[in-house]
Design a protein around this motif. Structure first.
Motif, PDB file in Angstrom:
ATOM      1  N   ASP A   1     -38.807  11.616  -0.061  1.00 19.30           N
ATOM      2  CA  ASP A   1     -39.237  12.086  -2.027  1.00 19.30           C
ATOM      3  C   ASP A   1     -39.756  11.180  -2.703  1.00 19.30           C
ATOM      4  O   ASP A   1     -39.323  10.642  -2.943  1.00 19.30           O
ATOM      5  CB  ASP A   1     -37.991  12.471  -2.264  1.00 19.30           C
ATOM      6  N   VAL A   2     -41.410  11.108  -1.811  1.00 16.31           N
ATOM      7  CA  VAL A   2     -42.125  10.177  -1.742  1.00 16.31           C
ATOM      8  C   VAL A   2     -42.188   9.381  -3.590  1.00 16.31           C
ATOM      9  O   VAL A   2     -41.720   8.127  -3.819  1.00 16.31           O
ATOM     10  CB  VAL A   2     -43.631  10.548  -1.371  1.00 16.31           C
ATOM     11  N   PRO A   3     -42.704  10.395  -4.233  1.00 15.56           N
ATOM     12  CA  PRO A   3     -42.924  10.199  -6.216  1.00 15.56           C
ATOM     13  C   PRO A   3     -41.398   8.955  -6.384  1.00 15.56           C
ATOM     14  O   PRO A   3     -41.358   8.146  -7.195  1.00 15.56           O
ATOM     15  CB  PRO A   3     -42.383  10.796  -6.275  1.00 15.56           C
ATOM     16  N   GLY A   4     -40.203  10.113  -5.861  1.00 16.58           N
ATOM     17  CA  GLY A   4     -38.409   9.264  -6.249  1.00 16.58           C
ATOM     18  C   GLY A   4     -38.252   8.240  -5.564  1.00 16.58           C
ATOM     19  O   GLY A   4     -37.945   6.544  -6.043  1.00 16.58           O
ATOM     20  N   ALA A   5     -39.120   7.589  -3.924  1.00 16.69           N
ATOM     21  CA  ALA A   5     -38.798   6.360  -3.657  1.00 16.69           C
ATOM     22  C   ALA A   5     -39.616   5.249  -4.279  1.00 16.69           C
ATOM     23  O   ALA A   5     -39.284   3.679  -4.095  1.00 16.69           O
ATOM     24  CB  ALA A   5     -39.392   6.964  -2.236  1.00 16.69           C
ATOM     25  N   VAL A   6     -40.609   6.192  -4.996  1.00 17.69           N
ATOM     26  CA  VAL A   6     -41.938   4.404  -5.497  1.00 17.69           C
ATOM     27  C   VAL A   6     -41.148   4.919  -6.319  1.00 17.69           C
ATOM     28  O   VAL A   6     -41.050   3.005  -6.795  1.00 17.69           O
ATOM     29  CB  VAL A   6     -43.173   5.303  -5.531  1.00 17.69           C
ATOM     30  N   THR A   7     -40.591   5.598  -7.511  1.00 15.68           N
ATOM     31  CA  THR A   7     -40.607   4.943  -9.232  1.00 15.68           C
ATOM     32  C   THR A   7     -38.786   4.052  -8.645  1.00 15.68           C
ATOM     33  O   THR A   7     -38.861   3.000  -9.534  1.00 15.68           O
ATOM     34  CB  THR A   7     -40.305   6.191  -9.923  1.00 15.68           C
ATOM     35  N   VAL A   8     -38.342   4.061  -7.559  1.00 16.34           N
ATOM     36  CA  VAL A   8     -36.883   4.138  -8.042  1.00 16.34           C
ATOM     37  C   VAL A   8     -36.857   2.134  -6.907  1.00 16.34           C
ATOM     38  O   VAL A   8     -36.590   1.573  -7.849  1.00 16.34           O
ATOM     39  CB  VAL A   8     -36.179   4.200  -6.849  1.00 16.34           C
ATOM     40  N   THR A   9     -37.867   2.633  -6.244  1.00 18.87           N
ATOM     41  CA  THR A   9     -37.891   1.106  -5.867  1.00 18.87           C
ATOM     42  C   THR A   9     -38.647   0.711  -6.463  1.00 18.87           C
ATOM     43  O   THR A   9     -38.378  -1.014  -6.395  1.00 18.87           O
ATOM     44  CB  THR A   9     -38.915   1.373  -4.146  1.00 18.87           C
TER      45      THR A   9
END
Length: 504
Positions: free
Chosen positions: A240-248
């Motif tokens: 989940d790239v969008p999730g990875a970008v936002t949480v990181t």
């Protein structure tokens, strides 16, 4: 009626059964030595192979814990050697904290999807190489690059190492004992780092603190490939790239803001801006996950009472104990006039008590269950912290400080182990990296937020002793309040079991 605990339950480890471990969805790739036979549920005796696996995983966790504190005493000497200003020295800590906390969830999930063993070994190799770079750093930039890469390696080691541990040892006494040993070494690593940092710096210079970490990596890395099995998600879903970008991004911004606030307070424009950005990104992360077909973090997992309330207990125990250690360090040296060496001895006693607690933690959890142990440990930590309100300016107060912080650390260790069990028990093997990523993210954020939120009250007070008392009172109140909330949130163990049977 099935007796296995469903994912929402609080782990009452005294009641676990042979079918308790969920393995139906896990896939194991062939490791050089084959899968590791788990210890039979209901038996705390570990096989020789289990002990070797536990040694590798715990040594790696100890190495990372050591890195959090071993450099603290050496910072003034390091600054003089590399030409770093006093204000720039905070980056020696922040450069490690940012990636180590910011990438935990991402790397934990990547381990689930692409192979925990693979990511664990990659993290070990990166950590060792980064420690070597920091050891031989020739200027501030090369040193801070080494620290940042250490943090990135730690972000891979911690969640994958914990998930390898929880998938190797089945729920019940075997996992309780393994997590007890791991939690003891985690707590001991912080304490040993504080003592060893001063001893090594005085004897061999600040570079020896980074060299010690390099040595640890060189010991663990050759052993790990032959002992650890590979495991990953059977279906290989997309990341989940969008999730990875936002949480990181959100975690990076939050940790940066809190780390900077510890030095300069919350009034700075950069602190306020990054706090707002961090909160906004984490809110966006929640929205993204609610609409993602293959989310990085399963929102139903976050809604589990064991995950939500267990992590609250972990957040509080880490943040409040790190605050107490910080203010006691100031108090012992600036109010009582103890040397750095004698101050280290106080925390050395604390470390010994933590070891004793680790020896008996599994038995306590096996008798009372993880939920009761978590609530009781938080209560004990809060009450013992409150006794520190008796500290004064007389020399006799050192004995009160030593006894209270040592006993509180025993309760703190019980809370560490029981909250980890609470969060990870009942979670399928293919989601253990995510669950342990949440556990270790809570740990990292807890260590980061305690000092800027409360410790600053002591450093900015016109009278240090008065400021220390204020911090102690707030610290104790927060821990005791958390104990009440966790008890109410998790609910009675009997009700949890009734809910589990109803869902089954």
């Amino acid at each position: 009626m099935p007796t296995d605990t469903t994912p929402d339950t609080t782990p009452d480890t005294a009641k676990t059964t042979a079918g308790h471990k969920t393995t139906a969805t896990a896939t194991t790739d062939a490791a050089p030595t084959g899968p590791i036979p788990a210890s039979p549920p209901g038996n705390t005796r570990l096989s020789t192979r289990d002990k070797l696996v536990l040694f590798v995983l715990c040594a790696a966790q100890f190495m990372v814990a050591l890195d959090f504190s071993v450099l603290n005493v050496a910072l003034p000497v390091l600054g003089q050697d590399l030409g770093m200003s006093q204000s720039a020295l905070q980056w020696a800590v922040t450069a490690f904290a940012l990636p180590s906390g910011g990438f935990l969830l991402l790397f934990g999930r990547m381990g689930d999807l692409y192979g925990r063993r693979k990511l664990f070994l990659s993290g070990l190799a990166l950590f060792g190489a980064a420690s070597l770079l920091a050891t031989f750093a020739w200027d501030p930039a090369s040193f801070l690059a080494g620290r940042a890469l250490q943090g990135l390696g730690a972000a891979a080691i911690v969640p994958t190492g914990m998930s390898l541990l929880t998938t190797t040892f089945p729920e019940g006494p075997a996992r309780d004992r393994a997590l007890g040993i791991s939690g003891t070494l985690l707590s001991l690593g912080f304490t040993v780092g504080m003592v060893a940092g001063g001893v090594l710096t005085d004897a061999f210079g600040w570079r020896s603190t980074m060299g010690l970490l390099t040595l640890f990596a060189l010991i663990v890395l050759p052993l790990a490939p032959a002992l650890l099995p590979e495991s990953r998600h059977p279906d290989r879903p997309r990341l989940d790239v969008p999730g990875a970008v936002t949480v990181t991004g959100g975690l990076l911004a939050l940790i940066y803001a809190l780390s900077t606030a510890a030095e300069h307070g919350f009034g700075g424009a950069d602190v306020i801006a990054t706090l707002v950005i961090g909160v906004a990104l984490l809110a966006l992360f929640g929205y993204v996950e609610s609409r993602s077909a293959e989310p990085l973090v399963s929102l139903p997992m976050l809604r589990r009472r064991t995950v939500a309330w267990g992590n609250l207990g972990g957040l509080v125990t880490f943040s409040m104990m790190s605050t107490i250690v910080f203010v006691l360090t100031l108090y012992l040296q600036e109010t009582l006039g103890l040397s750095a060496f004698k101050t280290g001895l106080v925390f050395g006693v604390q470390g010994l008590f933590s070891v004793v607690a680790g020896m008996y933690a599994a038995k306590v959890i096996g008798r009372f269950g993880a939920r009761r142990t978590l609530v009781g440990s938080l209560t004990g930590q809060g009450l013992l912290t409150a006794t520190l309100l008796g500290l004064g300016s007389g020399g006799g107060s050192v004995w009160l400080a030593t006894a209270a912080v040592s006993l509180a650390s025993m309760c703190h260790l019980g809370a560490i182990i029981s909250y980890g069990l609470t969060v990870t028990s009942g979670v399928p093997d293919d989601e253990q990296g995510l669950a342990t990523g949440l556990v270790t993210s809570t740990q990292q954020v807890g260590i980061t937020i305690g000092i800027p939120l409360l410790g600053i009250l002591a450093t900015t007070s016109s009278d240090l002793l008065s400021g220390v008392h204020t911090v102690i009172a707030l610290d104790a109140a927060i821990v005791l309040g958390a104990a009440v909330l966790v008890a109410l949130g998790l609910g009675p163990a009997s009700r949890v079991r009734r809910e589990a049977r109803a869902r089954a």
